[in-house]
Design an enzyme around this catalytic site. Structure first.
Site, mmCIF file in Angstrom:
data_model
loop_
_atom_site.group_PDB
_atom_site.id
_atom_site.type_symbol
_atom_site.label_atom_id
_atom_site.label_comp_id
_atom_site.label_asym_id
_atom_site.label_seq_id
_atom_site.Cartn_x
_atom_site.Cartn_y
_atom_site.Cartn_z
ATOM 1 N N ARG A 195 -9.359 0.868 8.570
ATOM 2 C CA ARG A 195 -8.994 -0.513 8.868
ATOM 3 C C ARG A 195 -10.224 -1.329 9.258
ATOM 4 O O ARG A 195 -10.119 -2.543 9.394
ATOM 5 C CB ARG A 195 -8.002 -0.582 10.040
ATOM 6 C CG ARG A 195 -6.619 0.015 9.786
ATOM 7 C CD ARG A 195 -5.797 -0.852 8.868
ATOM 8 N NE ARG A 195 -4.449 -1.178 9.295
ATOM 9 C CZ ARG A 195 -3.369 -0.447 9.075
ATOM 10 N NH1 ARG A 195 -3.442 0.713 8.473
ATOM 11 N NH2 ARG A 195 -2.181 -0.880 9.455
ATOM 12 N N ARG A 213 0.509 -8.657 13.507
ATOM 13 C CA ARG A 213 -0.100 -7.663 12.620
ATOM 14 C C ARG A 213 -0.946 -8.339 11.556
ATOM 15 O O ARG A 213 -2.035 -7.883 11.231
ATOM 16 C CB ARG A 213 0.978 -6.788 11.972
ATOM 17 C CG ARG A 213 1.508 -5.738 12.933
ATOM 18 C CD ARG A 213 2.760 -5.084 12.418
ATOM 19 N NE ARG A 213 2.571 -4.344 11.198
ATOM 20 C CZ ARG A 213 3.505 -4.199 10.268
ATOM 21 N NH1 ARG A 213 4.680 -4.774 10.399
ATOM 22 N NH2 ARG A 213 3.262 -3.498 9.207
ATOM 23 N N ARG A 273 11.552 -1.065 10.415
ATOM 24 C CA ARG A 273 10.528 -0.707 11.399
ATOM 25 C C ARG A 273 10.540 -1.690 12.550
ATOM 26 O O ARG A 273 10.667 -2.887 12.347
ATOM 27 C CB ARG A 273 9.146 -0.729 10.722
ATOM 28 C CG ARG A 273 8.791 0.590 10.096
ATOM 29 C CD ARG A 273 7.587 0.459 9.209
ATOM 30 N NE ARG A 273 6.403 -0.093 9.890
ATOM 31 C CZ ARG A 273 5.178 -0.066 9.361
ATOM 32 N NH1 ARG A 273 4.990 0.474 8.177
ATOM 33 N NH2 ARG A 273 4.164 -0.595 10.007
ATOM 34 N N LYS A 319 0.825 -1.214 0.000
ATOM 35 C CA LYS A 319 0.000 0.000 0.000
ATOM 36 C C LYS A 319 0.859 1.266 0.000
ATOM 37 O O LYS A 319 0.629 2.170 -0.786
ATOM 38 C CB LYS A 319 -0.929 0.039 1.228
ATOM 39 C CG LYS A 319 -1.956 -1.081 1.283
ATOM 40 C CD LYS A 319 -2.979 -0.860 2.407
ATOM 41 C CE LYS A 319 -2.373 -0.838 3.801
ATOM 42 N NZ LYS A 319 -1.788 -2.126 4.231
ATOM 43 N N ARG A 338 11.884 -5.357 4.607
ATOM 44 C CA ARG A 338 11.550 -3.975 4.289
ATOM 45 C C ARG A 338 12.498 -2.971 4.968
ATOM 46 O O ARG A 338 12.794 -3.092 6.150
ATOM 47 C CB ARG A 338 10.118 -3.764 4.786
ATOM 48 C CG ARG A 338 9.504 -2.485 4.427
ATOM 49 C CD ARG A 338 8.035 -2.662 4.339
ATOM 50 N NE ARG A 338 7.398 -2.563 5.649
ATOM 51 C CZ ARG A 338 6.092 -2.393 5.778
ATOM 52 N NH1 ARG A 338 5.312 -2.322 4.722
ATOM 53 N NH2 ARG A 338 5.546 -2.328 6.976
#
Ligand code: AMP
Length: 212
Positions: A88, A171, A160, A13, A127
């Protein structure tokens, strides 16, 4: 034009939102980025959000919705925006619908980026983000020219906190778009589902195609 980008964590996203913003000039609003900025500045909001984010949980609706409504009340969001990471759930979606209806606007497109679980886990682990400009990279799919250094601004890349494997599983468990949220936009006739497992450029093109 108002657009929401839906998809599980790691679907792409954020990366796609940046590309669409570049291609269309649409304002990109990411609630995750807003929370991270608040955590960095250690504001009251940031301290509160951090207690949820570090566990891979969602920040409570009331807090998130207030922050978002405040953001879209600013003049740069008067004529359009692309929401990344919001809504969400249905409560958040209805709050956004109501706010837009109050100014004679609506969500024009809900773009759902779908990716299989195994692939999401692999992606989230690799990431990297630029501390300076926020550019996103992936070890395997979209690596920087020089490891640890941003191609765009030379800033330092970091991972992160919530991309650690224990938190990633949480998550995924807690933050997949609920079926009711997808239905909300299907019923409104604005949903387009896009296969997010194709190469980055193909996904970008499919998204741009859907909104043109
Ligand atoms: P993201 O960058 O979208 O993955 O968001 C990072 C974290 O911020 C999430 O794991 C949540 O803890 C929090 N967050 C972001 N957007 C929302 C939202 N719409 N509702 C609740 N929590 C959110």
């Amino acid at each position: 034009m108002f657009i929401v980008l839906l998809g599980p964590p790691g679907a792409g996203k954020g990366t796609q939102a940046k590309r669409i913003a570049e291609a269309t000039g649409l304002l990109h609003i990411s609630t995750g980025d807003m929370f991270r900025e608040n955590v960095k500045q250690q504001t009251e909001l940031g301290k509160l959000a951090e207690t949820y984010m570090s566990k891979g949980a969602l920040v409570p609706d009331e807090v998130t919705i207030n922050m978002l409504l405040d953001r879209i009340g600013r003049s740069d969001a008067a004529h359009g925006a692309m929401f990344d990471g919001f809504p969400r759930n249905v409560t958040q979606a209805v709050a956004l619908d109501d706010a837009l209806a109050g100014r004679d606007a609506r969500i024009d497109h809900a773009l759902l980026i779908s990716v299989a679980d195994e692939e999401l886990i692999a992606r989230l682990g690799g990431r990297w983000i630029c501390r300076n400009c926020g550019a996103l990279y992936h070890e395997r799919n979209d690596p920087p020219a020089k490891p640890g250094v941003c191609d765009k601004c030379g800033g330092e890349l970091y991972q992160r906190e919530d991309d650690r494997p224990e938190v990633v599983r949480q998550r995924l468990e807690l933050q997949k778009p609920p079926a009711a949220l997808i239905e909300h936009y299907r019923t409104a006739g604005v949903l387009t589902e896009i296969d997010g497992q194709r190469p980055l450029d193909e996904v970008t093109n499919a998204l741009l195609e859907a909104i043109r």
